[in-house]
Write an enzyme that holds these catalytic residues in place. Structure first.
Site, short mmCIF file in Angstrom:
data_model
loop_
_atom_site.label_atom_id
_atom_site.label_comp_id
_atom_site.label_asym_id
_atom_site.label_seq_id
_atom_site.Cartn_x
_atom_site.Cartn_y
_atom_site.Cartn_z
CE LYS A 280 -57.02 -83.36 33.94
NZ LYS A 280 -56.57 -84.72 34.25
CD GLU A 367 -48.67 -96.32 40.52
OE1 GLU A 367 -49.50 -96.58 41.42
OE2 GLU A 367 -48.71 -95.26 39.85
NE ARG A 395 -48.79 -95.29 46.16
CZ ARG A 395 -49.68 -94.31 46.23
NH1 ARG A 395 -50.76 -94.36 45.49
NH2 ARG A 395 -49.48 -93.28 47.00
#
Ligand SMILES: Cc1ncc(C[n+]2csc(CCOP(=O)(O)OP(=O)(O)O)c2C)c(N)n1
Length: 630
Positions: A280, A367, A395
């Protein structure tokens, strides 16, 4: 080459390795420069430059379909599909979207923003392709963070079972926004270090094929050898057991390695998991060295110093205010446990985590699981604080309904980024939580007018022991008001009058209170005296104040930075209707019946007529006799 001249990715087919490497360099410089002005998801995109180029070189988009999970890493894909010229408008109103957008390009075949959906959508596309007897490669690209999401695991289970042709590219950079967490992360770690497994398997197969007339017995032995080799060389065979051909680990910054493995994957029948290792932030030192998640997505920054340019605010960030107040309370109450689904930094839980490492859980992008973990804790008389963004709470709806509200468990849900969030756009606006929570029995829903009331509300929520309680708060910083030293509790369902008035009343809460006060001020000059009420409890309403207002028979205007259907204004209308105030004059301001795109929040509010001037216009319309008098 001139990136602005790119119309589609076909030019890549003729490029050799040196040219591809030069192009990678140019794209990195372009992204670093453009995003330093607009801000955006710099880290994830710098990590996938070679991967995206290699994919576009080896496949034929849009016939072959790329599905970018979360979609925050689709900038290179946007450049290669003719959108480099729009990067100056990235994430701005009417500008280039920060996520894949079908309306922008035929190469964006799937829209994302929320994570872990790409594999399910890819499965749907693969089923359609096969039923229609079409030929195409379907290529979801999913990060190691997004892979921890329940939907992705449900999809792996189904894809492996159906054995559909599909190439799942796992972009493994060991980071979610923060460092990735969980047991699956350990599976990937063991695969990363297993190194040469795939090549060894290929070589074995090659050797076996060279033995003439392999009889059934020998073939079976060979299978067994392959199997044991697999176990020998790979400590985790997770994906193969699920029915995928596992390829990797592949160096995601080496064209040789990427192209060789993509070609092999294209020839392989059934589902393939191509495990690509990337870094990253690759190529931009501050982002490359980021171990926290600061460079996952940022505002503008200085390229030379790597300093992120931030508007200075004396007021605390809302997330800090809430998490730090919970932390203060946790010193006295050992039952308090904090839970975050992969957002420890965004939810500003670092302080809580360092002080109470045993009582803070980052559960990954999960979640649904987070909500039910909170419910489980509450059954044991603990005090769970579920820190979650409004948009991601969507969600976990069934878990909130079924596991938290129905058994009436004491869970405190801190709903962060409630209201318009701006640059992230449609997929991230926190505008539905009022409608979907207000309808739930047992739920208390509140929103403070400023950070001082905010700290008292957190205290109220933690002291409350009659069931679930949620506090919404916006993105960004408080107003800079003075903070009380002692924490108080606010009576549940109590509103307050912020400004008295005779002719009309505005009922509102949270971020739209300043708008209401400004409108009242302007109306005063027109001779209309408007009361402004801080309707800080959205559920339950302040019934006694509602009766007083309706008996006074003055027009009411509700304002909310949330979707109108089923919202606070609807609650006020329902109340008036249900209590027989049939002549009540009530108007509502809020978010109309469409999704709100990306852009600066003030600009968006203007676009949807959520302004003080519109409030003035509403009240004027509702008080015509006062206008004449003025
Ligand atoms: C359902 C959902 N929860 C949380 C988020 C917030 N979020 C955006 S990106 C991200 C991390 C994704 O990590 P990974 O898939 O590994 O991609 P990377 O950024 O490392 O490339 C998270 C948690 C989200 N987009 N969707």
């Amino acid at each position: 080459m001139d990136l602005l001249s790119i119309k589609d990715p076909s030019f890549l087919k003729n490029m050799n390795k040196q040219e591809l490497e030069a192009l990678s360099q140019e794209i990195r410089e372009f992204l670093i420069q453009k995003l330093s002005v607009t801000g955006g998801h710099i880290g994830p995109n710098l990590g996938v430059v070679e991967l995206t180029i290699a994919l576009h070189r080896e496949f034929n988009s849009p016939q072959d379909k790329f599905l970018w999970d979360v979609g925050h890493q689709s900038y290179v894909h946007k450049i290669l599909t003719g959108r480099a010229g729009q990067f100056d408008t990235l994430r701005q109103f009417k500008g280039l979207c920060g996520f894949p957008k079908m309306a922008e390009s035929e190469h964006d075949v799937w829209e994302t923003g929320h994570s872990s959906t790409s594999l399910s959508a890819a499965m749907g596309m693969a089923i359609a392709r096969d039923l229609k007897k079409e030929k195409s490669h379907i290529v979801p690209i999913i990060g190691d963070g997004a892979l921890t999401g329940g939907m992705a695991l449900e999809a792996l289970n189904h894809i492996g079972h159906e054995k559909k042709d599909m190439i799942v590219v796992l972009n493994d950079n060991e980071m979610s926004i923060a460092p990735n967490v969980g047991a699956l992360h350990n599976v990937l770690a063991s695969l990363r270090t297993a190194g040469k497994y795939n090549r060894a398997k290929d070589e074995l197969e090659y050797l076996l094929k060279k033995i003439p007339a392999v009889g059934g017995k020998l073939a079976a032995t060979a299978e067994r050898v392959k199997d044991s080799l697999k176990y020998l060389l790979v400590s985790g065979v997770f994906f193969e057991e699920l029915g995928f051909t596992y390829l990797g680990p592949v160096d995601g910054h080496s064209y040789d390695s990427l192209i060789e493995n993509i070609r092999y994957a294209k020839k392989t029948k059934g589902p393939v998991l191509l495990h690509v290792i990337t870094k990253k932030g690759k190529g931009f030192t501050p982002a490359e060295h980021d171990t926290v998640g600061t460079w996952h997505g940022t505002g503008p920054y200085k390229i030379d110093t790597g300093k992120i340019i931030k508007a200075v605010s004396k007021a605390p960030a809302w997330s800090s205010l809430v998490s730090e107040t919970v932390r203060t309370l946790a010193r006295k109450d050992e039952r308090i446990v904090a839970i975050t689904p992969a957002m420890p930094v965004g939810s500003k839980l670092e302080g809580f985590a360092s002080e109470f490492p045993d009582r803070m859980f980052d559960v990954g992008i999960a979640e649904q699981h987070a909500a039910t973990v909170a419910a489980g804790l509450a059954t044991q008389k603990m005090k769970p604080f579920l820190a979650i963004y409004s948009t991601f709470l969507q969600r976990a709806y069934d878990q909130v309904v079924h596991d938290i509200c129905r058994p009436n468990l004491n869970v405190f849900i801190g709903i962060d980024r409630a209201g318009l969030v701006g640059a992230d756009g449609e997929t991230h606006q926190g505008v539905f939580d009022i409608s979907f929570l207000r309808s739930l029995p047992n739920m208390v829903l509140m929103m403070p007018k400023d950070e001082n009331e905010g700290q008292h509300m957190v205290n109220t929520a933690i002291s409350y022991d009659d069931g679930p309680i949620a506090m919404r708060f916006p993105r960004g910083n408080g107003l800079g008001v003075e903070m009380d030293k002692e924490l108080k509790t606010i009576p549940i369902g109590s509103w307050e009058v912020l400004r008295p008035g005779r002719d009309a009343a505005i009922l509102t809460f949270g971020t739209t209170i300043p708008m209401a006060l400004e409108a009242a001020e302007k109306l005063e000059k027109h001779g209309v005296s408007v009361q402004v009420v801080n309707a800080r409890f959205i559920k339950p309403l302040d019934e006694s104040m509602m009766h007083d207002l309706l008996k006074a028979n003055i027009p009411l205007l509700t304002i909310e930075e949330a979707i109108l259907q089923g919202g606070f204004g609807s609650a006020v209308i329902e109340f008036a209707h249900d209590h027989g105030y049939h002549s009540a004059v009530i108007e509502r301001m809020g978010i109309p019946d469409h999704f709100i795109e990306h852009g600066n929040v003030d600009k968006l509010l203007e676009e949807i007529d959520l302004t003080a001037d519109q409030a003035v216009a509403h009240i004027k319309k509702m008080t015509p006799q006062k206008q004449k008098r003025a």
